[in-house]
Motif scaffolding. Structure first.
Motif, short mmCIF file in Angstrom:
data_model
loop_
_atom_site.label_atom_id
_atom_site.label_comp_id
_atom_site.label_asym_id
_atom_site.label_seq_id
_atom_site.Cartn_x
_atom_site.Cartn_y
_atom_site.Cartn_z
N SER B 133 6.93 2.70 -12.06
CA SER B 133 6.18 3.90 -12.46
C SER B 133 6.06 4.93 -11.35
CB SER B 133 4.77 3.49 -12.91
OG SER B 133 4.13 2.70 -11.92
N HIS B 134 6.25 4.52 -10.09
CA HIS B 134 6.02 5.41 -8.96
C HIS B 134 7.30 5.82 -8.23
CE1 HIS B 134 1.92 4.05 -9.58
NE2 HIS B 134 1.47 4.80 -8.61
N ALA B 135 8.41 5.16 -8.48
CA ALA B 135 9.64 5.46 -7.73
C ALA B 135 10.72 6.00 -8.66
CB ALA B 135 10.13 4.21 -7.01
N GLU B 208 -3.57 16.72 3.91
CA GLU B 208 -3.29 16.24 5.28
C GLU B 208 -4.41 15.38 5.84
OE1 GLU B 208 -3.51 19.44 4.33
OE2 GLU B 208 -4.54 20.68 5.82
N GLN B 209 -5.53 15.26 5.11
CA GLN B 209 -6.60 14.37 5.54
C GLN B 209 -6.75 13.17 4.60
OE1 GLN B 209 -8.56 18.29 7.30
NE2 GLN B 209 -10.13 16.86 6.61
N VAL B 210 -5.65 12.85 3.93
CA VAL B 210 -5.63 11.68 3.04
C VAL B 210 -4.65 10.67 3.59
CG1 VAL B 210 -5.12 10.86 0.71
CG2 VAL B 210 -6.22 13.09 1.02
N ILE B 211 -5.12 9.45 3.81
CA ILE B 211 -4.29 8.35 4.28
C ILE B 211 -4.31 7.28 3.19
CG2 ILE B 211 -4.03 6.59 6.09
CD1 ILE B 211 -5.70 8.58 7.86
N GLY B 212 -3.15 6.70 2.93
CA GLY B 212 -3.09 5.67 1.89
C GLY B 212 -1.83 4.86 1.98
N SER B 213 -1.64 3.97 1.02
CA SER B 213 -0.42 3.18 0.96
C SER B 213 0.71 4.06 0.45
CB SER B 213 -0.61 1.99 0.02
OG SER B 213 -1.65 1.16 0.50
N SER B 214 1.95 3.68 0.79
CA SER B 214 3.06 4.51 0.32
C SER B 214 4.36 3.73 0.25
CB SER B 214 3.24 5.74 1.21
OG SER B 214 3.53 5.36 2.53
N ILE B 215 5.27 4.27 -0.55
CA ILE B 215 6.62 3.73 -0.61
C ILE B 215 7.52 4.65 0.22
CG2 ILE B 215 6.34 2.57 -2.83
CD1 ILE B 215 7.58 4.96 -4.22
#
Lengths: 333, 333
Positions: B133-135, B208-215
């Motif tokens: 769903s995300h890639a 630019e002030q959001v950090i999270g998990s990523s592919i």
């Protein structure tokens, strides 16, 4: 006589009040170290266009994200990337604890100042040097190591701290952009934690606006105290096609202007200038063999070839260092 | 009489002028949705301490970095993380192009609304859902997909857009911190590019002030146009021990306050509060089964066990949602 005197004083004061702001404005050119040429004019026109409220090219402050390469764009990169010179100094400092380095390449080459052997060790050798000098300590310890090195190390040619070798015209450009509501970021192939200890003081760019290459880190509790340990393993290479990837990962918004100096910045310039609305691309061309260095397509460090060709095709501004910059470094003033 | 009238008017006006600011101040409590208890008092005291010039706990604005978890801290996370509900909706939308999903787990479970089979597919199944769903699209396309979903999807219980389910007291806290020179960041286990399309509008937190998990993403030129393609490969998991790693990587400066709600935030709270000088840790405890949900150590989503124990040992503030919050959601006002 008295009335005439009073009138004169009044008129004089009125004139002074009226012309004072004009004087002040004319006297404080924010880009004073730039000669009046096409590069300076293009910068001024771009800033005016995107900040003019109601204008067709207006961009709200939140969208005024601009990205700068570091090595060769904000400071010099000769005779080698300053971070490589740091790694070499670091290996020399650590050598007493590593007797095996006397016979092991690329360490042997470093300890014997054998540039030829060092070059022959190639990328693999370079990575070994970086890992030996950049990993194995906590993030707090590494920050201290870099800070100490920057305070004591001297550039081989200029005999000055490396942080003196920043480009005065670029400092003015950074300040001018920020004064107009732009948010300035560094997007460098260099190490993110090598740059952060000095970027705020030298460039006015806080650590959270610095993007770069990095190794992995690991969270640990040591005697109940949390630390982040630097591991000898690549996490992210923020160079070439990695630059747009890093921009998207760290900023999450496409910049409206990008500033670089080498083929390592090509994709960052492509990504930035392909966005919708007014965009700006600029390349610093090192053309001043006397005050700095002159190099482009044949240089190992900061090679500029494809990006220079594309600059012409895309209409990116090319700064001719020799012609466009009145001074190179702040200490020349 | 005339004089008395004038005097009265003058005195009345004077009193009104003098009390007006007090009235205005009393009437605009920046944390109006917080009941006056230990949690609110602790927040107010912390902000006052680090912003008092000349005070022993003073922190300059550049150091006022604060980090917030998202799911369960800034918005609800039940009946499941909203991003998982997005992934499920997305798989259903894409199903016509994937006839093989009718017989393949975990897709079969999603299409048949078989929660048991979906749970049985475990972490492996979850990753398959996320990747499907995300890639496979560009970053611009994914942003549009998320934006469209947020505009049309409705929460199963509240029948409202998911972005309505943000916590009013936390919105006030974010605004109060920013008004006092703090820089607010999100540090979430959720997807960085899932959050960025809405964080600025909903929380006032720019991408630019959001950090999270990523592919991983890959730079490509398609017909000469640069794109970033999302790949079905994990790049970074910003959860548990990954949170301090993410903070160091993206911000490069240790926060002075951290706000979370689950064991996934434990290491972020440890890392933040172990720093030098005044520090602040806060945990939102979900105790309101009527207005929101009540859960902690036995919940699969947002489990809170170790972090709650450690909160007592470390002196972190624990918010009792039911007692401390006058309203939960903005729409209750």
């Amino acid at each position: 006589m008295n009335i005439i005197h009073k009138r004169f004083t009044f008129t004089f004061c009125l004139i002074m009040i009226l012309i004072a702001p004009i004087h002040a404005r004319a006297g404080s050119d924010p880009l004073a170290s730039w000669n009046d040429g096409t590069a300076k004019q293009a910068i001024v026109a771009f800033v005016a266009a995107v900040t003019e409220k109601g204008g067709t090219d207006y961009m709200p402050p939140a969208e005024r994200i601009v990205v700068f390469d570091n090595d060769g764009t904000l400071w010099s990169e000769k005779p080698a990337y300053f971070q490589l010179l740091f790694a070499i100094d670091r290996v020399k400092a650590l050598a007493p604890q590593h007797p095996e380095w006397k016979t092991q390449q690329p360490f042997k080459a470093v300890l014997e100042n054998d540039i030829k052997a060092l070059a022959a060790s190639g990328e693999k050798g370079l990575i070994q040097l970086v890992m030996a000098s950049h990993a194995g300590m906590t993030t707090d310890e590494f920050e201290q190591i870099v800070t100490d090195w920057l305070a004591t190390a001297r550039h081989p040619k200029f005999k000055r701290p490396y942080t003196d070798l920043v480009f005065q015209p670029m400092l003015e450009l950074l300040a001018h952009l920020r004064a107009n509501g732009f948010k300035t970021f560094i997007v460098s192939g260099g190490g993110i934690e090598f740059m952060r200890p000095f970027t705020e003081k030298i460039y006015g760019i806080p650590p959270e606006q610095v993007i770069g290459s990095s190794i992995k880190t690991k969270f640990e509790l040591r005697d109940g105290k949390p630390v982040l340990v630097r591991l000898p393993e690549i996490f992210f290479i923020d160079d070439k096609a990695g630059k747009p990837v890093g921009i998207q990962k760290f900023i999450g918004r496409r910049p409206i202007a990008a500033f670089g100096n080498s083929d390592g910045d090509l994709q960052m310039l492509q990504w930035t200038t392909a966005g919708k609305g007014k965009r700006f691309g600029l390349i610093v061309h090192h053309t001043d063999s006397k005050r700095e260095w002159a190099y482009d397509c044949k240089s190992h460090v900061g090679r500029l070839s494809k990006a220079l060709d594309q600059a012409q095709a895309e209409g990116w501004v090319v700064v001719d260092m020799k012609k466009d910059w009145k001074v190179i470094y702040p200490f020349e003033k």
